[in-house]
Scaffold this motif. Structure first.
Motif, PDB file in Angstrom:
ATOM      1  N   LYS A 158       0.845  -1.183   0.000  1.00 43.69           N
ATOM      2  CA  LYS A 158       0.000   0.000   0.000  1.00 43.69           C
ATOM      3  C   LYS A 158       0.884   1.238   0.000  1.00 43.69           C
ATOM      4  O   LYS A 158       1.977   1.228   0.546  1.00 43.69           O
ATOM      5  N   PRO A 159       0.405   2.221  -0.629  1.00 49.38           N
ATOM      6  CA  PRO A 159       1.133   3.478  -0.469  1.00 49.38           C
ATOM      7  C   PRO A 159       0.958   3.981   0.960  1.00 49.38           C
ATOM      8  O   PRO A 159       0.030   3.603   1.649  1.00 49.38           O
ATOM      9  N   TYR A 160       1.869   4.759   1.373  1.00 47.75           N
ATOM     10  CA  TYR A 160       1.752   5.363   2.703  1.00 47.75           C
ATOM     11  C   TYR A 160       0.981   6.666   2.576  1.00 47.75           C
ATOM     12  O   TYR A 160       1.202   7.441   1.668  1.00 47.75           O
ATOM     13  N   TYR A 161       0.166   6.873   3.516  1.00 47.88           N
ATOM     14  CA  TYR A 161      -0.510   8.165   3.572  1.00 47.88           C
ATOM     15  C   TYR A 161      -0.103   8.821   4.860  1.00 47.88           C
ATOM     16  O   TYR A 161      -0.160   8.220   5.916  1.00 47.88           O
ATOM     17  N   ARG A 162       0.282  10.015   4.769  1.00 50.16           N
ATOM     18  CA  ARG A 162       0.794  10.659   5.961  1.00 50.16           C
ATOM     19  C   ARG A 162       0.172  12.033   6.126  1.00 50.16           C
ATOM     20  O   ARG A 162      -0.361  12.595   5.200  1.00 50.16           O
ATOM     21  N   SER A 163       0.414  12.525   7.283  1.00 52.71           N
ATOM     22  CA  SER A 163       0.269  13.956   7.508  1.00 52.71           C
ATOM     23  C   SER A 163      -1.146  14.460   7.321  1.00 52.71           C
ATOM     24  O   SER A 163      -1.373  15.557   6.862  1.00 52.71           O
ATOM     25  N   PHE A 164      -2.085  13.658   7.657  1.00 54.82           N
ATOM     26  CA  PHE A 164      -3.447  14.149   7.577  1.00 54.82           C
ATOM     27  C   PHE A 164      -3.720  15.246   8.588  1.00 54.82           C
ATOM     28  O   PHE A 164      -4.717  15.908   8.519  1.00 54.82           O
ATOM     29  N   ASN A 165      -2.844  15.362   9.518  1.00 56.19           N
ATOM     30  CA  ASN A 165      -3.099  16.392  10.526  1.00 56.19           C
ATOM     31  C   ASN A 165      -2.690  17.771  10.062  1.00 56.19           C
ATOM     32  O   ASN A 165      -2.783  18.720  10.800  1.00 56.19           O
ATOM     33  N   ALA A 166      -2.179  17.849   8.846  1.00 60.82           N
ATOM     34  CA  ALA A 166      -1.699  19.142   8.383  1.00 60.82           C
ATOM     35  C   ALA A 166      -2.881  19.969   7.900  1.00 60.82           C
ATOM     36  O   ALA A 166      -3.204  20.004   6.724  1.00 60.82           O
ATOM     37  N   SER A 167      -3.516  20.596   8.822  1.00 62.13           N
ATOM     38  CA  SER A 167      -4.711  21.353   8.496  1.00 62.13           C
ATOM     39  C   SER A 167      -4.427  22.835   8.636  1.00 62.13           C
ATOM     40  O   SER A 167      -4.218  23.346   9.718  1.00 62.13           O
ATOM     41  N   VAL A 168      -4.354  23.522   7.511  1.00 61.18           N
ATOM     42  CA  VAL A 168      -4.061  24.960   7.516  1.00 61.18           C
ATOM     43  C   VAL A 168      -5.060  25.634   6.607  1.00 61.18           C
ATOM     44  O   VAL A 168      -5.409  25.095   5.561  1.00 61.18           O
ATOM     45  N   ASN A 169      -5.488  26.799   6.968  1.00 62.09           N
ATOM     46  CA  ASN A 169      -6.356  27.580   6.084  1.00 62.09           C
ATOM     47  C   ASN A 169      -7.583  26.802   5.624  1.00 62.09           C
ATOM     48  O   ASN A 169      -7.993  26.885   4.486  1.00 62.09           O
ATOM     49  N   GLY A 170      -8.101  25.996   6.480  1.00 62.48           N
ATOM     50  CA  GLY A 170      -9.293  25.248   6.108  1.00 62.48           C
ATOM     51  C   GLY A 170      -9.041  24.122   5.139  1.00 62.48           C
ATOM     52  O   GLY A 170      -9.981  23.617   4.536  1.00 62.48           O
ATOM     53  N   SER A 171      -7.792  23.736   4.953  1.00 64.80           N
ATOM     54  CA  SER A 171      -7.496  22.626   4.055  1.00 64.80           C
ATOM     55  C   SER A 171      -6.695  21.545   4.786  1.00 64.80           C
ATOM     56  O   SER A 171      -5.893  21.841   5.649  1.00 64.80           O
ATOM     57  N   PHE A 172      -6.935  20.342   4.391  1.00 63.33           N
ATOM     58  CA  PHE A 172      -6.067  19.256   4.808  1.00 63.33           C
ATOM     59  C   PHE A 172      -4.958  19.085   3.787  1.00 63.33           C
ATOM     60  O   PHE A 172      -5.187  19.267   2.595  1.00 63.33           O
ATOM     61  N   HIS A 173      -3.809  18.697   4.255  1.00 63.15           N
ATOM     62  CA  HIS A 173      -2.707  18.451   3.330  1.00 63.15           C
ATOM     63  C   HIS A 173      -2.133  17.085   3.614  1.00 63.15           C
ATOM     64  O   HIS A 173      -2.070  16.661   4.755  1.00 63.15           O
ATOM     65  N   TRP A 174      -1.706  16.440   2.582  1.00 59.38           N
ATOM     66  CA  TRP A 174      -1.032  15.175   2.822  1.00 59.38           C
ATOM     67  C   TRP A 174      -0.091  14.858   1.678  1.00 59.38           C
ATOM     68  O   TRP A 174      -0.176  15.446   0.600  1.00 59.38           O
TER      69      TRP A 174
END
Lengths: 338, 184
Positions: free
Chosen positions: A120-136
């Motif tokens: 599986k690919p790794y998914y990371r950094s869902f906690n990166a929430s800035v300016n109303g957006s999630f980043h990963w």
């Protein structure tokens, strides 16, 4: 005499409630009707979040992933003069899931769900929430050709966008051997690179000064980790503290890097071999956040989420349209903790 | 405000004004008289009374007032404890020593019963003593940490106004909240 604390203005009660831990709030909620009313009001949830101190940290570490159960441990980091880790409690999700813990954000826990054993690919950094957006970011698990794309999803516009990570440090032959991780520092997105070659054993932290502007990535700090890894199994910055110390997960251990370029390893938080280590942090008040994680509903995310649309949509279905993450958090508090 | 550098004069005069035995320093300090709701009279030094924002504004509104300040929302016992606390705080203000202050505050709090603590909160709130209020809030928060609903109810002396059915429903709904609390 009926005590006159019940005659106190609400703001005093709210102040007290805002500093008690969530475990105490659970008890307070059922004390009487007026308290229940105060504590189940979404505006209180926001207050509690803001009242939270920044010094302590709760970690949730997935330790065991069996056929039918996902178990995790919740740790509390007492961060201060003598930092140490305490195990707070163990929790288990409902049976019937084969799930991996990915991350958590605003009281949501993100799970990676897979029905088949395959790479599986790794998914990371869902906690990166800035300016109303999630980043990963997504790592493909098989080679050194790491992707440098940041995916993001804006909750308000419900738009997906992509952006680029800062240029990673490369070794003398032009290869880059590192893990990347995303996070939020203040109001900015940061990216951390963990390089693990003997001649390049640094952690580089870059900050995106203007949100969404790739050119604004700027290096914020470099720390030599000098760790005996050839290739760590995983890397994730868990939390930055105000004095630029930070906690990270690498090679199944937790580490605390302090500003004097020293790195401390947690003693007993070794995560079972063969399991993908995952960690999440809530930066709320000590003792408080542990309940958040326990109480958080899980968002099951499908395995095949390489097109980012699918995974984010799954996350969004749990929420309502156009809701800012902060409000979302308030609603989760009400729904879950209250 | 306080009589800072006035030379120590006539000891007798001041002792006569003050019922407290600890005024050996004998400065001619102005006293302010407070009256609690249960009609007890408290004479405190002006500097202490000025820690109470409510009292302070009373005198700011009528500076020449020599009346007794009535405190209709405050009973004697918590008031005396609040006065005790503020007296110490003034010493720390004159002579800052964070460690010592912390130690004093901790001792002040630990020797108080739950009821005393809870009863002081409205007083601190009414008199607007922010430092004390902060300290008390935190102490209360610490004392109800990891306690059961019953415990919290008793702690604050609050009546349970849920019906038996409602209470049972709450327990079902929040079953996990009733686990793992301290025994007492």
């Amino acid at each position: 005499m009926s005590c006159y604390i019940s005659n106190l203005p609400h703001h005093i009660l709210e102040t007290i409630f805002s500093i008690v831990t969530i475990s105490a709030l659970k008890s307070c909620r059922d004390v009487c009707k007026s308290w229940k009313h105060i504590l189940t009001n979404p505006s209180f949830a926001l207050l509690h979040q803001h009242g939270c101190a920044n010094n302590n940290l709760i970690l949730c570490l997935g330790t065991k992933l069996t056929g039918s159960y996902f178990e995790g441990n919740i740790y509390r980091l007492e961060y201060g003069e003598s930092s140490h880790f305490n195990r707070a409690r163990t929790w288990a999700l409902e049976p019937d899931f084969t799930a991996g813990f990915v991350n958590s954000c605003n009281g949501l826990v993100f799970m990676l769900y897979s029905s088949f054993e395959r790479i599986k690919p790794y998914y990371r950094s869902f906690n990166a929430s800035v300016n109303g957006s999630f980043h990963w970011i997504i790592d493909i698990d098989d080679d050194y050709d790491r992707t440098n794309i940041v995916y993001s999803f804006n909750f308000e516009s419900e738009q997906f966008t992509t952006s680029l990570l800062p240029i990673p440090p490369v070794d003398i032959y032009g290869y880059c051997y590192q893990y990347a991780d995303l996070g939020v520092l203040g109001d900015s997105l940061y990216c951390s690179y963990f390089s693990y070659l003997p001649w390049n054993d640094c952690i580089n932290i870059c900050v995106m000064k203007d949100h969404g502007v790739v050119e604004s990535w700027a290096e914020m700090l470099v720390i030599e980790h000098r760790m005996p890894f050839w290739e760590p199994r995983d890397f994730k910055v868990i939390k930055f503290f105000e004095n630029r110390n930070f906690l990270f997960l690498a090679d199944y251990h937790l580490w605390l890097a302090n500003s004097k370029n020293k790195i401390m390893r947690s003693e007993d938080q070794r995560i079972s071999e063969g399991r993908k280590a995952a960690a999440a942090a809530q930066q709320t008040k000590s003792r408080g956040a542990q309940q958040w994680l326990i109480m958080s509903r899980t968002t099951m995310i499908d395995n095949n989420m390489h097109p980012p649309e699918r995974c984010a949509c799954k996350a969004v279905t749990l929420q309502q349209k156009g809701v800012q993450p902060e409000l979302l958090m308030a609603r989760k508090m009400r729904q879950i903790t209250m | 405000m306080s009589s800072s550098t006035d030379s120590p004069t006539l000891t007798t005069e001041t002792t006569q004004l003050s019922p407290q035995p600890d005024t050996e320093t004998a400065k001619p300090t102005k006293k302010i008289t407070l009256k609690s709701s249960d009609n007890q009279i408290f004479e405190v030094e002006e500097s202490v009374a000025m820690e109470f924002a409510t009292v302070k504004s009373f005198f700011e509104d009528s500076p020449s007032s020599t009346d007794i300040v009535p405190l209709p929302n405050v009973t004697a016992k918590p008031l005396s404890q609040v006065i005790e606390f503020c007296k110490e705080q003034i010493k720390f203000k004159a002579n800052p020593d964070e460690a010592q202050k912390k130690k004093y505050n901790a001792e002040f709090l630990t020797e108080k019963s739950d009821k005393d603590l809870v009863d002081m909160i409205p007083v601190a709130n009414y008199l607007e003593i922010k430092d004390l209020l902060d300290v008390l809030n935190q102490a209360v928060a610490d004392r109800i940490e990891n306690k059961s609903v019953e415990y919290v109810r008793n702690f604050f002396g609050i009546d349970n106004d849920f019906t038996a059915e409602e209470e049972a429903a709450l327990r079902r709904e929040h079953a996990w909240a009733y686990e793992g609390v301290d025994e007492d």
